[in-house]
Design a protein around this motif. Structure first.
Motif: not given
Length: 337
Positions: A307-323
């Motif tokens: 679940l912690s990894a899911t939180l981190i992956i979710g933020n990475i995906i959001a950063d990639m989409l924002l980039a």
């Protein structure tokens, strides 16, 4: 973009390590372990005396390394994950933890992803309607829905639905994904419909809470964007209000919402877990509660790490989409545009 991704992944590894340490320490903090569960089972169900049960429990504790200090247990667990991909052995299920996670995690992620997609689409649509009709009865109605979605606990909504289904509609099969007649049957349209009949409360409750957050964020962002100078300029050029909103205002209002998705995805996951616990569905939620109850530490720690990894992956995906939407993010991260 690739370098930007590598930087985000590299920065996430220390965070995940710290989360694993904290999670393992919190799980081990309460007194007792799985040997205590074995002792109680031998006494209550096996009819053994306390001395006999305690001797067997202590022998099991030594054989499985539960007598070692917490730091030694953590190092052994995390070393197995890093070097061999081994998450340990489940004491309660008597099989590798990876098998326990592999059985339940895909179902949980599938439900959470469906809830996330529905909450995003409905929430963004409601946010656009509310912002473009500010202070109207539509805005008031949708804001009221958003308020309820954000304030009413999801477990309470689940309890209410369980009560209605059981006592008013005489529904008995609420703790499984399928009816008994579809348990081992191959996939078909009827089996898919039966699946929806069992999981719709989980999807509805998690989606309701998620769309409330998406709507509030989208409404606030769009209201700010509609007052921007370039929007007024677009109106002055003679563009229709629909074109101004959909071509100019909405795309720019989506930027903060995309960044917000890194938090919403784990929120949807926890929403599914909370509801699944009430409905006793065979997903991650009941497995976490059950493993904590009996002291199956490696199952609990692995699920929490995932679940912690899911939180981190979710933020990475959001950063990639924002980039992808805003090149300035990539430049700020040190990557080439």
């Amino acid at each position: 973009m690739f370098r930007f991704l590598l930087v985000r992944i590299a920065s996430a590894i220390p965070v995940l390590f710290v989360l694993s340490v904290v999670t393992f320490a919190i799980i081990q903090a309460p007194p007792g372990d799985y040997s205590d569960y074995i002792r109680s089972q031998l006494i209550n169900q096996g009819g053994a005396s306390f001395e006999e049960a305690d001797a067997q429990a202590q022998a099991y504790k030594v054989a499985n390394g539960l007598d070692k200090p917490m730091a030694v247990q953590y190092v052994s667990w995390i070393t197995g994950i890093v070097t061999r991909g081994d998450f340990g052995h489940s004491l309660f299920y008597n099989k590798p933890v990876a098998d326990v996670v592999g059985e339940r995690l895909p179902r949980t992620l599938a439900l959470a992803l469906v809830c996330h997609i529905l909450a995003s689409i409905i929430g963004i649509t409601f946010g656009i309607l509310a912002a473009t009709r500010q202070y109207s009865w539509i805005d008031s109605l949708l804001s009221g829905i958003s308020f309820l979605g954000m304030t009413v606990p999801r477990f309470l909504m689940a309890l209410i639905i369980v009560y209605i289904l059981v006592f008013h509609f005489n529904v008995t099969e609420i703790n499984s994904f399928h009816s008994a007649r579809y348990g081992g049957a191959p996939w078909s349209w009827d089996k898919f419909v039966d699946l929806l009949k069992h999981v719709w409360p989980v999807i509805a409750i998690a989606t309701f809470g998620g769309l409330a957050y998406n709507m509030r964020v989208m409404r606030g962002n769009l209201l700010d964007t509609l007052n921007a100078q370039y929007v007024e300029t677009a109106r002055a050029k003679g563009l229709s209000e629909g074109a101004v909103i959909m071509r100019h205002a909405v795309p720019n209002a989506l930027h903060p919402l995309v960044m917000y998705q890194g938090v919403v995805l784990p929120y949807m996951l926890t929403g599914e877990i909370e509801t699944a616990i009430i409905f006793a569905l065979p997903t991650v939620g009941p497995a976490i509660v059950g493993s904590m109850w009996v002291g199956d530490v490696y199952v609990t720690a692995t699920f929490m790490l995932v679940l912690s990894a899911t939180l981190i992956i979710g933020n990475i995906i959001a950063d990639m989409l924002l980039a992808m939407l805003d090149p300035r993010v990539r430049l700020g991260g040190g990557a080439h545009a």
